[in-house]
Design an enzyme around this catalytic site. Structure first.
Site, PDB file in Angstrom:
ATOM      1  CB  CYS A 100      -0.889  -0.025   1.239  1.00  0.00           C
ATOM      2  SG  CYS A 100      -1.741   1.528   1.556  1.00  0.00           S
ATOM      3  CB  CYS A 104      -4.877   6.428  -2.899  1.00  0.00           C
ATOM      4  SG  CYS A 104      -3.562   5.343  -3.392  1.00  0.00           S
ATOM      5  CB  THR A 191      -3.853   3.974   5.249  1.00  0.00           C
ATOM      6  OG1 THR A 191      -4.526   2.747   5.486  1.00  0.00           O
ATOM      7  CG2 THR A 191      -2.823   3.772   4.150  1.00  0.00           C
ATOM      8  CD  GLU A 257      -2.614   0.254   7.425  1.00  0.00           C
ATOM      9  OE1 GLU A 257      -1.797  -0.601   7.829  1.00  0.00           O
ATOM     10  OE2 GLU A 257      -2.791   0.500   6.226  1.00  0.00           O
ATOM     11  CG  HIS A 292     -10.036   4.677  -0.517  1.00  0.00           C
ATOM     12  ND1 HIS A 292      -8.920   5.305  -1.018  1.00  0.00           N
ATOM     13  CD2 HIS A 292      -9.566   3.749   0.345  1.00  0.00           C
ATOM     14  CE1 HIS A 292      -7.834   4.783  -0.471  1.00  0.00           C
ATOM     15  NE2 HIS A 292      -8.194   3.828   0.359  1.00  0.00           N
ATOM     16  CE1 TYR A 296      -8.620   0.637  -0.903  1.00  0.00           C
ATOM     17  CE2 TYR A 296      -9.297  -1.552  -0.245  1.00  0.00           C
ATOM     18  CZ  TYR A 296      -8.799  -0.312   0.081  1.00  0.00           C
ATOM     19  OH  TYR A 296      -8.474  -0.024   1.381  1.00  0.00           O
ATOM     20  CB  CYS A 299      -3.799   0.153  -5.008  1.00  0.00           C
ATOM     21  SG  CYS A 299      -5.025  -0.395  -3.794  1.00  0.00           S
ATOM     22  CD  GLU A 447      -5.349  -0.954   2.847  1.00  0.00           C
ATOM     23  OE1 GLU A 447      -4.537  -1.385   2.015  1.00  0.00           O
ATOM     24  OE2 GLU A 447      -5.257   0.162   3.380  1.00  0.00           O
TER      25      GLU A 447
HETATM   26 FE1  SF4 Z   1      -3.323   1.939  -0.036  1.00  0.00          FE
HETATM   27 FE2  SF4 Z   1      -4.727   1.149  -2.133  1.00  0.00          FE
HETATM   28 FE3  SF4 Z   1      -5.823   2.813  -0.344  1.00  0.00          FE
HETATM   29 FE4  SF4 Z   1      -3.878   3.621  -2.041  1.00  0.00          FE
HETATM   30  S1  SF4 Z   1      -5.953   2.933  -2.588  1.00  0.00           S
HETATM   31  S2  SF4 Z   1      -4.032   4.058   0.140  1.00  0.00           S
HETATM   32  S3  SF4 Z   1      -2.588   1.804  -2.126  1.00  0.00           S
HETATM   33  S4  SF4 Z   1      -5.175   0.692  -0.008  1.00  0.00           S
HETATM   34 FE    FE Z   2      -6.903   1.676   1.875  1.00  0.00          FE
END
Ligand code: SF4
Ligand code: FE
Length: 484
Positions: A100, A104, A191, A257, A292, A296, A299, A447
């Site tokens: 991660c 983001c 995070t 985190e 968000h 996902y 990422c 996560e």
């Molecule tokens: Fe982490 Fe994915 Fe959230 Fe970006 S989108 S902060 S990489 S979990």
């Molecule tokens: Fe996240």
């Protein structure tokens, strides 16, 4: 300075006097801490790639506000192409870090706060949008990493914020002053908080009129007085202290985190983006969560690419690559991973402008994306473990491999195909272990389940967006049903 180098980013974090605690002790600086440094390296990648000409189009944009080239992580999406490029950028970063990369959350908070403040101001004549734009320009011009903090600790789930036995279980305003507000409370599972310059705080749920003090959104720097973090443990985290990068599996990158506590933190008026307009709390939550959940689909797919690659390498090293069931498992992993990517791209392509002019993803498709993310990475990991074999959890340590007496024994008995060194075989298995069970499993597995909202949160949104009445009408029309 519209773009920082990776090194400048690291040094800028070093200069912030943050209050960080871990294992019962204060961490003097996260930059030099062996457990925390890999998480900084992941964020650093968002700066390093932005400097590379081959990634310039994905990692950077010309800011419509300043006319300067800025990092996409500080950008306000202005088209569906922007939304798609965001997902592609996240996939790239997942591929480069297998972790991660944390930046983001702020990007998603930026876009949710941008459009919501516009609509609050339109209704109430407030100045939140202006406040936010000033903050946004400051972040763009200085290429800052901004965190987005939403998740309150929530106490008794059956009670509203103002009904909790301890009123701080949802972050709230405890004092209103002419120059700003004072807040108390905490944000959980935060995070990237120790790797950020600033944090945008948002409410965690829709709120009623009695929760006025809880309907608060603002941004503060990480060295604000009264703000401190307690770092969460990760599986196998102390392996990073043992001096063996091989045993860690992915020694360079990670995520982090922390419980983030706001103990009477002062927020000046020009950093406030919502203050008591309870009916807009839900809009802010829905938009941030939507963005968000889109994220996902980028990422986790990038990390999935690394895991699929690792499983394929393990199969090569085991001499099993030609077996039809191995080939089929790799196809299945790819199918699942690309399905997630399809969802990320689809909710972006079907995006639409908000009243403020920035672009919002398609909410139904983004929620479907995240719902799939709560499942598919688990299946991809299961198949990777299947292909890897039991040695990924029973292999001896690097110290044994380096030992003059034990090393040759390990070399001999854990050899796979004769052309590959035992060390390389063990290295790829450690990477799979890291993603499946180690520090990176936080980001790739749990996560995937709970980040951006637990599965039930997406099911509620899917139910709201599914337009079942329209589907019923379609069926009745085809069946020639006429009801009185
Ligand atoms: Fe982490 Fe994915 Fe959230 Fe970006 S989108 S902060 S990489 S979990
Ligand atoms: Fe996240």
């Amino acid at each position: 300075m519209a773009l920082m180098t990776g090194e400048q980013y690291i040094e800028s974090i070093r200069k912030i006097p943050m209050q960080i605690y871990m294992f019962g002790k204060k961490v003097e600086n996260p930059v030099d801490d062996p457990i925390l440094r890999p998480a900084l390296n992941s964020v650093r990648m968002t700066y390093d790639l932005a400097q590379m000409p081959e990634y310039q189009d994905l990692m950077t944009v010309i800011s419509p506000e300043t006319g300067e080239r800025i990092n996409r992580f500080t950008h306000i999406h202005r088209s569906t192409e922007d939304l798609r490029n965001k997902v592609k950028m996240q996939r790239l970063l997942g591929q480069k870090t297998a972790a991660c990369f944390q930046r983001c959350v702020g990007m998603d908070a930026f876009n949710a706060v941008y459009s919501t403040t516009y609509e609050i101001d339109k209704r109430y004549g407030t100045h939140y949008h202006e406040n936010f734009k000033k903050f946004m320009l400051y972040c763009q011009e200085n290429d800052l990493t901004v965190d987005g903090a939403m998740t309150d600790t929530k106490g008794d789930r059956s009670k509203a914020p103002h009904e909790q036995a301890d009123l701080d279980l949802f972050l709230r305003v405890v004092e209103r002053r002419p120059d700003g507000v004072v807040v108390c409370g905490a944000k959980a599972h935060q995070t990237g908080i120790i790797n950020s310059h600033e944090v945008i705080v948002m409410p965690t749920i829709s709120m009623g009129p009695d929760d006025k003090d809880y309907a608060i959104s603002f941004a503060v720097p990480l060295d604000s007085e009264g703000l401190y973090m307690i770092v969460g443990r990760q599986s196998c985290d102390t392996r990073k202290l043992e001096g063996s990068e091989m045993d860690v599996g992915n020694a360079e990158f990670g995520g982090v985190e922390a419980l983030t506590v706001f103990d009477h933190v002062f927020v000046p008026n020009d950093r406030i983006f919502l203050n008591g307009e309870t009916e807009f709390a839900g809009m802010l939550v829905e938009r941030f969560a939507g963005y968000h959940r889109q994220s996902y689909g980028g990422c986790k797919v990038g990390v999935g690419d690394v895991l699929i690659g690792a499983a394929a390498v393990a199969a090569d090293y085991n001499g099993a690559a030609k077996a039809s069931h191995i080939k089929d498992k790799l196809i299945e992993m790819t199918h699942l991973n690309e399905t997630l990517y399809c969802c990320g791209i689809a909710c972006s392509a079907e995006g639409h402008p908000t009243e403020s002019g920035n672009y919002m993803i398609d909410l139904l498709l983004a929620n479907v994306c995240k719902q799939n993310v709560t499942r598919f990475p688990y299946e991809i990991v299961r198949l990777a473990e299947d292909i890897a074999g039991g040695l990924m959890v029973t292999a001896p340590s690097e110290a044994d491999l380096r030992d003059p007496k034990l090393g040759p024994v390990i070399e001999k008995y854990f050899k796979g195909v004769s052309t590959v060194s035992t060390e390389n075989r063990l290295r790829i298995l450690r990477l799979i272990e890291n993603l499946a069970l180690g520090t990176a499993a936080v980001g790739y597995r749990t996560e995937s389940m709970h980040g951006a909202g637990s599965p039930q949160a997406q099911r509620i949104m899917i139910a709201r967006q599914s337009n079942l009445d329209h589907k019923k009408a379609l069926a009745k029309a085809i069946a020639h049903i006429k009801e009185d």
